[in-house]
Structure formats: structure tokens, C-alpha cells
Design a protein around this motif. Sequence first.
Motif, PDB file in Angstrom:
ATOM      1  N   TRP A  33      56.737  43.750  92.622  1.00  0.00           N
ATOM      2  CA  TRP A  33      57.784  44.931  91.880  1.00  0.00           C
ATOM      3  C   TRP A  33      59.184  44.004  92.240  1.00  0.00           C
ATOM      4  CZ3 TRP A  33      55.736  46.921  88.235  1.00  0.00           C
ATOM      5  CH2 TRP A  33      54.711  47.545  88.239  1.00  0.00           C
ATOM      6  N   GLN A  52      62.924  50.848  84.671  1.00  0.00           N
ATOM      7  CA  GLN A  52      61.473  51.241  84.969  1.00  0.00           C
ATOM      8  C   GLN A  52      60.756  50.997  83.701  1.00  0.00           C
ATOM      9  OE1 GLN A  52      61.374  55.496  85.506  1.00  0.00           O
ATOM     10  NE2 GLN A  52      59.189  55.647  86.112  1.00  0.00           N
ATOM     11  N   ARG A  53      61.570  50.986  82.512  1.00  0.00           N
ATOM     12  CA  ARG A  53      60.925  50.802  81.157  1.00  0.00           C
ATOM     13  C   ARG A  53      60.647  49.162  81.304  1.00  0.00           C
ATOM     14  NH1 ARG A  53      65.009  54.230  79.883  1.00  0.00           N
ATOM     15  NH2 ARG A  53      66.474  52.608  79.115  1.00  0.00           N
ATOM     16  N   GLU A  56      56.878  47.747  83.458  1.00  0.00           N
ATOM     17  CA  GLU A  56      55.999  48.732  82.940  1.00  0.00           C
ATOM     18  C   GLU A  56      54.887  48.914  84.097  1.00  0.00           C
ATOM     19  OE1 GLU A  56      54.116  47.357  79.214  1.00  0.00           O
ATOM     20  OE2 GLU A  56      55.947  47.031  78.316  1.00  0.00           O
ATOM     21  N   GLY A  57      54.714  50.210  84.236  1.00  0.00           N
ATOM     22  CA  GLY A  57      53.621  50.597  85.364  1.00  0.00           C
ATOM     23  C   GLY A  57      54.182  50.756  86.712  1.00  0.00           C
ATOM     24  N   VAL A  58      55.585  50.736  86.965  1.00  0.00           N
ATOM     25  CA  VAL A  58      56.004  51.019  88.091  1.00  0.00           C
ATOM     26  C   VAL A  58      56.412  52.532  88.128  1.00  0.00           C
ATOM     27  CG1 VAL A  58      58.626  50.554  87.743  1.00  0.00           C
ATOM     28  CG2 VAL A  58      57.488  50.154  89.878  1.00  0.00           C
ATOM     29  N   SER A  59      56.132  53.114  89.321  1.00  0.00           N
ATOM     30  CA  SER A  59      56.413  54.524  89.686  1.00  0.00           C
ATOM     31  C   SER A  59      57.983  54.534  90.063  1.00  0.00           C
ATOM     32  CB  SER A  59      55.464  55.219  90.437  1.00  0.00           C
ATOM     33  OG  SER A  59      55.834  54.745  91.677  1.00  0.00           O
ATOM     34  N   PRO A  60      58.743  55.890  89.690  1.00  0.00           N
ATOM     35  CA  PRO A  60      59.954  56.102  90.095  1.00  0.00           C
ATOM     36  C   PRO A  60      60.076  55.907  91.610  1.00  0.00           C
ATOM     37  CG  PRO A  60      59.200  57.650  88.500  1.00  0.00           C
ATOM     38  CD  PRO A  60      58.035  56.911  88.911  1.00  0.00           C
ATOM     39  N   LYS A  61      59.091  56.399  92.428  1.00  0.00           N
ATOM     40  CA  LYS A  61      59.319  56.451  93.686  1.00  0.00           C
ATOM     41  C   LYS A  61      59.121  54.720  94.207  1.00  0.00           C
ATOM     42  CE  LYS A  61      56.784  57.722  97.930  1.00  0.00           C
ATOM     43  NZ  LYS A  61      55.811  58.402  98.654  1.00  0.00           N
ATOM     44  N   VAL A  62      58.312  54.054  93.813  1.00  0.00           N
ATOM     45  CA  VAL A  62      58.040  52.600  93.983  1.00  0.00           C
ATOM     46  C   VAL A  62      59.210  51.759  93.814  1.00  0.00           C
ATOM     47  CG1 VAL A  62      56.800  50.292  93.685  1.00  0.00           C
ATOM     48  CG2 VAL A  62      55.710  52.761  94.186  1.00  0.00           C
ATOM     49  N   THR A  64      62.320  52.975  93.209  1.00  0.00           N
ATOM     50  CA  THR A  64      63.577  53.444  94.244  1.00  0.00           C
ATOM     51  C   THR A  64      63.334  52.683  95.421  1.00  0.00           C
ATOM     52  OG1 THR A  64      63.599  55.343  93.301  1.00  0.00           O
ATOM     53  CG2 THR A  64      64.582  55.374  95.339  1.00  0.00           C
TER      54      THR A  64
END
Length: 123
Positions: A33, A52-53, A56-62, A64
Motif C-alpha cells: 500500500w 482510495q479509488r 483498489e481494494g484498500v480499506s479506509p483504515k489501512v 489512513t
Amino acid sequence: MVMTCTTDQHDHHDVYAAQCPCREVLDLLANKWSALAIGAMEEGPQRFGALQRRLEGVSPKVLTNTLRRLEERGFVDRTVYPAVPLHVEYALTPLGRSVAEPLAGLRHWVEDHLDDIAGATSV
């Protein structure tokens, strides 16, 4: 005996030494990431949603946590613009731009050799 990241013969850091802080930086930059976020910011400052777009596939938490770690280490600047809603942009610092090129080379190498790698694992 405590291991340091310098040697008596050379005054440089040794990523192979157990206690060398280089390992933390290597861990950060070798993270997929981090490498992808740095690549996305090569095009210029990015808002969180755009990153984030793009990743692709990354969560908001990760995302951040990744951006915070990159900012803490000096690879990324976070700029907050007073607006409603808040407008936050992330941009590479000169240090971040300096590591972007080798990371881009690694990303391109992976894309160019994925079929060779897949072929080697299926044998």
C-alpha cells in the motif's frame, strides 16, 4: 551484545543488522500500500478519496494508517484546506519523490514479469 546499524569499517547503515532502524523504513516502503500510494502521488497531490479509488481494494483504515506512517517518516505532506467539508490533500515531499523512482521501477518490473513468475510457480 547490542547490534548497531553501523560497522567499524564503514560509517553507513546496515539494513542486515538486527537493531538497525533501516529495517523499519524498509518495512514501510516494501509494503504494497505504501508503494502504491507513493506511485499514485507521483501524478501530484491527491485527496484521500482519489487515493482510495486509485488503490483498489484498500480499506479506509489501512489507507489512513499508511498515509500517517508515510507522513511521520517524511515521505508525504498532509495539507488541510479550510473548507466545508474539509479538504485534505496528500503530496510527496522531496524525500518521497526521491524514493518514488525506484519504487516505480519495482512496480513496472512486477507488471512486466508477472507472466514469467506465474509460469515458474505452475511448473
